[in-house]
Design a protein around this motif. Structure first.
Motif, mmCIF file in Angstrom:
data_model
loop_
_atom_site.group_PDB
_atom_site.id
_atom_site.type_symbol
_atom_site.label_atom_id
_atom_site.label_comp_id
_atom_site.label_asym_id
_atom_site.label_seq_id
_atom_site.Cartn_x
_atom_site.Cartn_y
_atom_site.Cartn_z
ATOM 1 N N SER A 235 0.821 -1.217 0.000
ATOM 2 C CA SER A 235 0.000 0.000 0.000
ATOM 3 C C SER A 235 0.855 1.268 0.000
ATOM 4 N N GLU A 236 2.014 1.219 0.653
ATOM 5 C CA GLU A 236 2.862 2.423 0.627
ATOM 6 C C GLU A 236 3.481 2.636 -0.749
ATOM 7 N N ARG A 237 3.753 1.571 -1.464
ATOM 8 C CA ARG A 237 4.217 1.718 -2.852
ATOM 9 C C ARG A 237 3.108 2.351 -3.695
ATOM 10 N N GLY B 244 -2.857 -8.381 6.865
ATOM 11 C CA GLY B 244 -1.934 -7.393 7.414
ATOM 12 C C GLY B 244 -2.647 -6.107 7.755
ATOM 13 N N GLY B 245 -2.071 -5.364 8.696
ATOM 14 C CA GLY B 245 -2.643 -4.085 9.138
ATOM 15 C C GLY B 245 -2.775 -4.075 10.642
ATOM 16 N N SER B 246 -1.762 -3.486 11.315
ATOM 17 C CA SER B 246 -1.776 -3.324 12.778
ATOM 18 C C SER B 246 -1.910 -4.644 13.536
ATOM 19 N N VAL B 247 -1.343 -5.699 12.976
ATOM 20 C CA VAL B 247 -1.298 -6.964 13.729
ATOM 21 C C VAL B 247 -0.213 -6.836 14.791
ATOM 22 N N VAL C 70 0.107 -13.850 8.697
ATOM 23 C CA VAL C 70 -0.004 -12.400 8.864
ATOM 24 C C VAL C 70 1.225 -11.704 8.265
ATOM 25 N N LEU C 71 0.996 -10.488 7.786
ATOM 26 C CA LEU C 71 2.088 -9.612 7.321
ATOM 27 C C LEU C 71 2.132 -8.440 8.294
ATOM 28 N N VAL C 72 3.266 -8.276 8.964
ATOM 29 C CA VAL C 72 3.333 -7.376 10.111
ATOM 30 C C VAL C 72 4.441 -6.345 9.925
ATOM 31 N N GLY C 73 4.107 -5.077 10.130
ATOM 32 C CA GLY C 73 5.093 -4.005 10.068
ATOM 33 C C GLY C 73 5.632 -3.687 11.454
ATOM 34 N N GLY C 74 5.021 -2.698 12.097
ATOM 35 C CA GLY C 74 5.517 -2.165 13.373
ATOM 36 C C GLY C 74 5.874 -3.224 14.404
ATOM 37 N N ALA C 75 4.999 -4.196 14.581
ATOM 38 C CA ALA C 75 5.216 -5.189 15.643
ATOM 39 C C ALA C 75 6.269 -6.233 15.275
HETATM 40 P P1 PGA Z 1 1.644 -2.473 10.303
HETATM 41 O O1 PGA Z 1 2.114 -2.611 8.778
HETATM 42 O O2 PGA Z 1 1.699 -3.865 10.898
HETATM 43 O O3 PGA Z 1 2.650 -1.557 10.926
HETATM 44 O O4 PGA Z 1 0.262 -1.932 10.293
HETATM 45 C C1 PGA Z 1 1.690 -3.699 7.990
HETATM 46 C C2 PGA Z 1 2.226 -3.542 6.593
HETATM 47 O O5 PGA Z 1 2.282 -2.417 6.087
HETATM 48 O O6 PGA Z 1 2.589 -4.537 5.939
#
Ligand code: PGA
Length: 249
Positions: free
Chosen positions: A97-99, A208-211, A228-233
């Protein structure tokens, strides 16, 4: 056996030295489980360091966050799929989504990147998901199906089986808001059905999304989620190791 995929998207964090230290710390904390695999998506400059540190662990895999569609040439700043492969990447995110929303990547771009990743032998993880406005307008499924159809047009059964899809509602990424397990499950069913209909016998669909450590169990209790696809955590190796180790399959 249900096999879960835990994917860590480091985004623009963790340089090469930090990546090495992270993977060492993760390995020290996480004891391999047969019912799960772990993929890491470091920034491009850290792929080689992460891949080397994970090298002798078959359950850990490293990928890039993006690839350009041309294999080589005068494309300043871009990283191609063959170059990512040389650095030790085995997978790549496509259409995160950021791309799409920060860098203006189009559906057509994701199609070309998908082709390049598959041609090079990388495992593509295609990210799809609607914005809040699209959700509020009731367009979630239409957007997700449009993104799938665009990125995967021309990809047939055998190649399609290598594609992982991550459903990441844009409004849930980095916001602390998650889809409910039921809502995520409903979208996953559509995605799985779509992939099935085009010849993928056992598609893998992640959420994914705030997991995080608090909500992972409830989300993964929904059987439609293959991981799950996880960013921050995922940025703290101990916390991430704990989440991967203890989330029930
Ligand atoms: P987030 O990011 O876990 O920080 O919400 C998920 C992602 O962008 O893949």
């Amino acid at each position: 056996m249900r096999r879960l995929l835990f994917a860590a998207n480091w985004k623009m964090h963790l340089g090469p030295d930090e990546a090495r230290a992270y993977v060492k710390a993760f390995r020290a904390r996480y004891n391999r489980r047969e019912d799960r695999e772990v993929w890491f998506f470091p920034p491009a400059v850290s792929v080689e360091a992460a891949a080397q540190t994970a090298r002798d662990r078959g359950d850990l895999l490293v990928g890039t966050q993006d690839v350009y569609w041309e294999p080589k040439g005068a494309f300043t700043g871009a990283v191609s799929a063959p170059l990512a492969l040389q650095a030790g990447a085995r997978a790549t995110l496509i259409g995160h989504s950021e791309r799409r929303h920060v860098f203006g990547e189009t559906d057509e771009d994701t199609r070309r990147k998908m082709g390049a990743a598959l041609a090079a032998g990388l495992l593509p993880m295609l990210c799809v998901g609607e914005t809040l406005a699209e959700r509020d307008a009731g367009h979630t499924l239409a957007v997700v199906v449009r993104q799938l159809a665009a990125a995967l047009s021309g990809v047939d059964g055998a190649a399609l089986s290598r594609v992982v899809v991550a459903y990441e509602p844009v409004w849930a990424i980095g916001t602390g808001r998650t889809a409910t397990p039921e809502d995520a499950g409903a979208v996953h069913r559509e995605i799985r059905g779509w992939l099935h209909g085009r010849g993928a016998p056992a598609p893998r669909v992640l959420y994914g999304g705030s997991v995080n450590a608090k909500n992972a169990a409830a989300l993964l209790a929904e059987r439609e989620l293959d991981g799950v696809l996880v960013g921050g955590a995922s940025l703290d190796p101990e916390g991430w190791a704990q989440l991967v180790q203890t989330s029930a399959a």
